[in-house]
Motif scaffolding. Structure first.
Motif, PDB file in Angstrom:
ATOM      1  N   LEU A  42       0.835  -1.193   0.000  1.00  0.00           N
ATOM      2  CA  LEU A  42       0.000   0.000   0.000  1.00  0.00           C
ATOM      3  C   LEU A  42       0.872   1.246   0.000  1.00  0.00           C
ATOM      4  N   VAL A  43       0.407   2.276  -0.704  1.00  0.00           N
ATOM      5  CA  VAL A  43       1.116   3.552  -0.740  1.00  0.00           C
ATOM      6  C   VAL A  43       0.100   4.681  -0.682  1.00  0.00           C
ATOM      7  N   LEU A  44       0.574   5.863  -0.276  1.00  0.00           N
ATOM      8  CA  LEU A  44      -0.315   7.025  -0.181  1.00  0.00           C
ATOM      9  C   LEU A  44       0.413   8.278  -0.690  1.00  0.00           C
ATOM     10  N   PRO A  45       0.654   8.352  -1.991  1.00  0.00           N
ATOM     11  CA  PRO A  45       1.288   9.539  -2.559  1.00  0.00           C
ATOM     12  C   PRO A  45       0.259  10.585  -2.956  1.00  0.00           C
ATOM     13  N   LEU A  46       0.751  11.747  -3.354  1.00  0.00           N
ATOM     14  CA  LEU A  46      -0.105  12.769  -3.938  1.00  0.00           C
ATOM     15  C   LEU A  46       0.665  13.480  -5.037  1.00  0.00           C
ATOM     16  N   ALA A  47      -0.051  13.836  -6.089  1.00  0.00           N
ATOM     17  CA  ALA A  47       0.543  14.639  -7.151  1.00  0.00           C
ATOM     18  C   ALA A  47       0.747  16.059  -6.632  1.00  0.00           C
ATOM     19  N   ILE A  48       1.825  16.718  -7.049  1.00  0.00           N
ATOM     20  CA  ILE A  48       2.139  18.043  -6.524  1.00  0.00           C
ATOM     21  C   ILE A  48       2.076  19.105  -7.626  1.00  0.00           C
ATOM     22  N   ASP A  49       2.042  20.345  -7.220  1.00  0.00           N
ATOM     23  CA  ASP A  49       1.947  21.458  -8.158  1.00  0.00           C
ATOM     24  C   ASP A  49       3.327  21.864  -8.680  1.00  0.00           C
ATOM     25  N   ARG A  50       4.119  20.875  -9.018  1.00  0.00           N
ATOM     26  CA  ARG A  50       5.369  21.024  -9.769  1.00  0.00           C
ATOM     27  C   ARG A  50       5.230  20.057 -10.941  1.00  0.00           C
ATOM     28  N   ARG A  51       5.413  20.548 -12.179  1.00  0.00           N
ATOM     29  CA  ARG A  51       5.057  19.738 -13.334  1.00  0.00           C
ATOM     30  C   ARG A  51       6.156  19.718 -14.389  1.00  0.00           C
ATOM     31  N   THR A  52       6.119  18.657 -15.180  1.00  0.00           N
ATOM     32  CA  THR A  52       6.904  18.581 -16.406  1.00  0.00           C
ATOM     33  C   THR A  52       5.968  18.826 -17.578  1.00  0.00           C
ATOM     34  N   THR A  53       6.353  19.738 -18.448  1.00  0.00           N
ATOM     35  CA  THR A  53       5.562  20.084 -19.621  1.00  0.00           C
ATOM     36  C   THR A  53       6.225  19.519 -20.868  1.00  0.00           C
ATOM     37  N   CYS A  54       5.415  18.921 -21.712  1.00  0.00           N
ATOM     38  CA  CYS A  54       5.885  18.305 -22.951  1.00  0.00           C
ATOM     39  C   CYS A  54       5.163  18.964 -24.128  1.00  0.00           C
ATOM     40  N   THR A  55       5.897  19.759 -24.880  1.00  0.00           N
ATOM     41  CA  THR A  55       5.348  20.377 -26.082  1.00  0.00           C
ATOM     42  C   THR A  55       5.663  19.478 -27.268  1.00  0.00           C
ATOM     43  N   VAL A  56       4.643  19.082 -27.991  1.00  0.00           N
ATOM     44  CA  VAL A  56       4.805  18.091 -29.061  1.00  0.00           C
ATOM     45  C   VAL A  56       4.366  18.682 -30.388  1.00  0.00           C
ATOM     46  N   SER A  57       5.187  18.494 -31.392  1.00  0.00           N
ATOM     47  CA  SER A  57       4.822  18.897 -32.753  1.00  0.00           C
ATOM     48  C   SER A  57       5.054  17.715 -33.686  1.00  0.00           C
ATOM     49  N   PRO A  58       4.197  17.549 -34.680  1.00  0.00           N
ATOM     50  CA  PRO A  58       4.237  16.359 -35.534  1.00  0.00           C
ATOM     51  C   PRO A  58       5.328  16.431 -36.596  1.00  0.00           C
ATOM     52  N   ARG A  59       5.731  15.279 -37.037  1.00  0.00           N
ATOM     53  CA  ARG A  59       6.689  15.137 -38.124  1.00  0.00           C
ATOM     54  C   ARG A  59       6.036  14.354 -39.262  1.00  0.00           C
ATOM     55  N   ALA A  60       6.635  14.448 -40.433  1.00  0.00           N
ATOM     56  CA  ALA A  60       6.130  13.700 -41.579  1.00  0.00           C
ATOM     57  C   ALA A  60       6.788  12.336 -41.688  1.00  0.00           C
ATOM     58  N   ASP A  61       7.842  12.090 -40.865  1.00  0.00           N
ATOM     59  CA  ASP A  61       8.551  10.805 -40.916  1.00  0.00           C
ATOM     60  C   ASP A  61       8.265  10.012 -39.643  1.00  0.00           C
ATOM     61  N   ARG A  62       9.067   8.993 -39.370  1.00  0.00           N
ATOM     62  CA  ARG A  62       8.873   8.138 -38.190  1.00  0.00           C
ATOM     63  C   ARG A  62      10.006   8.314 -37.184  1.00  0.00           C
TER      64      ARG A  62
END
Length: 391
Positions: A42-62
């Protein structure tokens, strides 16, 4: 958000594939329940108001291309067809490993296109606040949306764990990713790591004039190195001696039998897990019945167990905890995998500054590097923040 290399590397018309988007995921603080997750406990964590942001833009290839504001602006690239744990290393494995893990879990990646990922974060690295899970979960929710995978939050948490275990090489459990995916404002996540059933538990901190004070000792740790792995090996040894797959199948009532079957070190390691598991259950019950002011003794008992039985504390951490308690904290403990990282203390709001100052003074007197103190609030889990229109 900008980086030294933020210019898209794909033709402008490729943006029409999906548009640009921003996803984010929080770090976490574990209120109580350390090293119980990979033991099925059992665990009891909480998400915090410090975040990682991921900006994503598409490509035409793989191609998957990753940059980070925390780095030197250099990009890491890997083709989707070449995704494999041995093809990735360093910080980019937290991103590329998630893409690989999604494929391992059954997602059909044969027809998908690549993306450029740009990472930014205010989750401290190496502080025991799970900056790694924040990256993994931000990437997981982004790819889930962009590749139309239709996976649930817990399935995305599993992908993050698989990436961390196999691509990064850290033998962690599922707690960090679950907290990052499932967090809610003013709630902790009560998770059974065997069944993966989660419940939201109200914290009621503000109405009780309480705050969560984090003190980063500035002693950095690395889960992929030996200390964490050796503790996990001790737990596996204890489970084998008792004829069970996971220590969560045992309780504190099994300790006398355990003491007859294992050496003293293994016994103490397992004793921590079993007593910590009970403390998590007790903390949830106390929160529901009596409120947050009543959980201080459980937090302190947790730290003592990590210090004495699991032996994952360090002198800086013990000094922070002892000073916090001597200066009026309700309860305090190491949070995270140990061997450095951060302390979490439950304190009255008016005591935040005095306790922070007292710890800073104690560190200076001991000749330790200056700690970093800040408060956190329970926050929402991973999600899409915005969509930037195609150009």
């Amino acid at each position: 958000m900008t980086t030294a290399d933020s210019t898209p590397s794909h033709p402008a018309d490729a943006r029409e594939l999906a548009g640009w988007g921003v996803w984010s995921a929080p770090g976490r603080v574990n209120l109580i329940g350390e090293h119980t997750d990979y033991n099925g406990g059992l665990v009891l964590p909480l998400a915090i108001d410090r975040r990682t942001t991921c900006t994503v833009s598409p490509r035409a290839d793989r191609i998957l291309r990753v940059t980070s504001t925390a780095g030197d602006g250099q990009a890491v690239e890997l083709a989707i067809d070449d995704l494999a744990p041995d093809a990735m290393a360093g910080w980019s494995a937290y991103v590329l490993g998630v893409a690989w893990a999604l494929g391992e879990m059954g997602a059909n990646l044969s027809g998908v296109t690549g993306f450029d990922f740009e990472l930014d974060s205010d989750v401290p690295i190496g502080a025991g606040l799970s900056s790694s899970a924040a990256i993994e979960c931000a990437v997981a929710v982004a790819l889930n949306d962009l590749w139309n995978l239709g996976l649930s939050p817990m399935e995305l948490a599993r992908a993050g764990r698989l990436a961390e275990n196999s691509a990064v090489g850290a033998p962690t459990g599922i707690m960090d990713q679950s907290a990052s995916m499932l967090g809610e404002a003013d709630h902790a996540v009560f998770l059974d790591c065997t069944t993966e059933v989660a419940q939201s538990v109200p914290l009621h901190l503000e109405e009780n004039n309480l705050a969560l004070l984090i003190v980063d000792t500035r002693v950095e740790h690395a889960h992929a190195t030996g200390g964490y792995a050796s503790r996990r090996a001790s737990c596996e040894k204890g489970a084998e001696a008792m004829g069970v797959k996971l220590l969560s199948e045992l309780s504190v009532h099994d300790l006398p039998t355990l003491s007859e079957r294992v050496d003293d070190e293994t016994y103490r390691r397992v004793r921590h897990v079993l007593t910590e598991n009970q403390r998590v259950a007790d903390t949830v019950e106390v929160l529901r019945d009596k409120g947050p002011l009543a959980i201080g003794e459980l937090l302190c008992a947790s730290h003592a167990s990590m210090r004495d039985d699991f032996e994952i504390s360090v002198p800086e951490m013990d000094l922070a905890v002892d000073t916090a308690m001597a200066t009026g904290a309700v309860g305090a403990r190491l949070t995270g995998g140990g061997f450095g990282g951060s302390m979490v203390a439950l304190v009255h709001q008016e005591d935040v500054d005095p306790i922070s100052a007292a710890i800073a003074s104690a560190f200076a007197a001991a000749g330790y590097a200056a700690p970093q103190a800040f408060t956190v609030h329970a926050a929402a889990g991973a999600h899409r923040d915005s969509v930037t229109a195609s150009k």
